[in-house]
Design an enzyme around this catalytic site. Structure first.
Site: not given
Ligand SMILES: NC(=O)c1ccc[n+]([C@@H]2O[C@H](COP(=O)([O-])OP(=O)(O)OC[C@H]3O[C@@H](n4cnc5c(N)ncnc54)[C@H](OP(=O)(O)O)[C@@H]3O)[C@@H](O)[C@H]2O)c1
Length: 313
Positions: A52, A57, A119
């Site tokens: 995604d 972004y 978005h």
């Molecule tokens: N449409 C929208 O408005 C919208 C908004 C937000 C997100 N999104 C999409 O959804 C995706 C995912 O969202 P998100 O980034 O919030 O997801 P998430 O997986 O809930 O959170 C990612 C965070 O968790 C940490 N993390 C990942 N794996 C981990 C683990 N095994 N143990 C501990 N911490 C861990 C990462 O840090 P590290 O990188 O340091 O591991 C990062 O800080 C985004 O990249 C984007 O593509 C869309």
């Protein structure tokens, strides 16, 4: 809840004959371009097959480069990778949709995308800046276009074959019903924040009844406070089943029937998140029924302003 043997390879069928979306997806909302490219390559190599990105972004170029390099190496074919990107709020006017889509495709170096989403349902003043503001710092919205007008232009992209499926993002159930009722090509995916603190059961039920895949972003709570991965119910289940809290949260999301997008810049956490296995039914029930906290980490759904992207980025 669905009984699933291999969570990593679970795919959810999309309506309109648009194929299927891998449930366990990788998001690329990563601020640093080098980290984005490295993480996308590492995710492909670890086995993720759904990605995604978004115009907003500013990661489409790096995601495209990573995918191209891995495809050129020959082990994976284009049709084995599911790529989604998103139309930004400043491009909702129908005449701006196709140029914005083609700019995304060019940055991604692809001939088609598997999924394209507006978005957010909010239209911002059209123009080159992603974040139009008045002198007082308030967002300038565009009252001259509705989401349905934008949807019509998205349907045209599907008819032209450059985009296999279209869906909605950052919407509530009322908005999904409104577009579903009026659309010729129905939304295939609804992409929203969801995790045990924001389960969105009503939306999930509506989506499942109408053949729409609900895709959960922030399934780990985006590392925001209070930390979902430190929730006592999650950590207790993790030690009971011998998995990590992140793996428990991702398994719950897939087993209750959603697709998901998780993100990590860290190669070992990224692999950890792909190594999910099914939880016993009582653990799924304990998470669904035992966690009572209700927290939305990202207010984008209320304003159209991205909650996880710092202002000015
Ligand atoms: N449409 C929208 O408005 C919208 C908004 C937000 C997100 N999104 C999409 O959804 C995706 C995912 O969202 P998100 O980034 O919030 O997801 P998430 O997986 O809930 O959170 C990612 C965070 O968790 C940490 N993390 C990942 N794996 C981990 C683990 N095994 N143990 C501990 N911490 C861990 C990462 O840090 P590290 O990188 O340091 O591991 C990062 O800080 C985004 O990249 C984007 O593509 C869309």
């Amino acid at each position: 809840m669905i009984a699933i043997e291999n969570l990593r390879e679970t795919k959810l069928p999309l309506n309109n004959g648009a194929g299927a979306i891998p449930a366990l997806g990788f998001g690329t909302l990563i601020p640093d371009p080098v980290a984005t490219k490295n993480a996308t390559k590492a995710a492909l190599e670890a086995g993720y097959r759904a990605f995604d990105t978004a115009e907003r972004y500013k990661t489409e170029k790096e995601v495209g480069e990573a995918i191209k390099e891995v495809l050129q190496a020959g082990a994976i074919k284009r049709d084995e990778v599911f790529v989604a990107t998103k139309l930004w709020n400043t491009n909702h006017r129908p005449e701006r949709v196709k140029p914005a889509f083609e700019a995304s495709l060019k940055k991604l170096q692809l001939d088609y995308v598997d999924l394209y989403l507006p978005h957010t349902p909010f239209a911002f003043q059209p123009g080159d800046t992603h974040d139009p503001r008045d002198a007082a710092g308030n967002v300038i919205y565009d009252k001259g276009v509705t989401l349905l007008d934008t949807w019509g232009a998205l349907e045209e992209l599907v008819r032209e074959g450059k985009c296999k499926a279209i869906g909605l993002s950052d919407v509530n159930v009322e908005k999904v019903k409104e577009i579903y009722a009026a659309a010729t090509i129905k939304p295939a995916v609804v992409h929203v924040e969801s995790h045990p603190y924001l389960p969105e059961w009503e939306l999930l039920e509506y989506c499942q009844k109408n053949g729409i895949v609900m895709q959960a972003f922030a399934p780990l709570g985006h590392s925001s406070e209070p930390k979902l991965i430190a929730d006592p119910i999650i950590t207790a289940i993790a030690s009971r089943v011998g998995k990590t809290p992140a793996q428990v949260l991702l398994a719950w999301a897939i087993q209750r029937g959603t697709a998901l997008l998780t993100t990590s810049k860290n190669p070992s956490r990224l692999k950890e998140n792909f190594d999910v296995s099914p939880l016993p039914e009582d653990a799924i029930r304990e998470i669904s029924e035992g966690i009572k906290s209700r927290i939305r980490f990202n207010a984008v759904v209320e304003t159209g302003v991205p909650g996880f992207i710092p202002r000015g980025k």
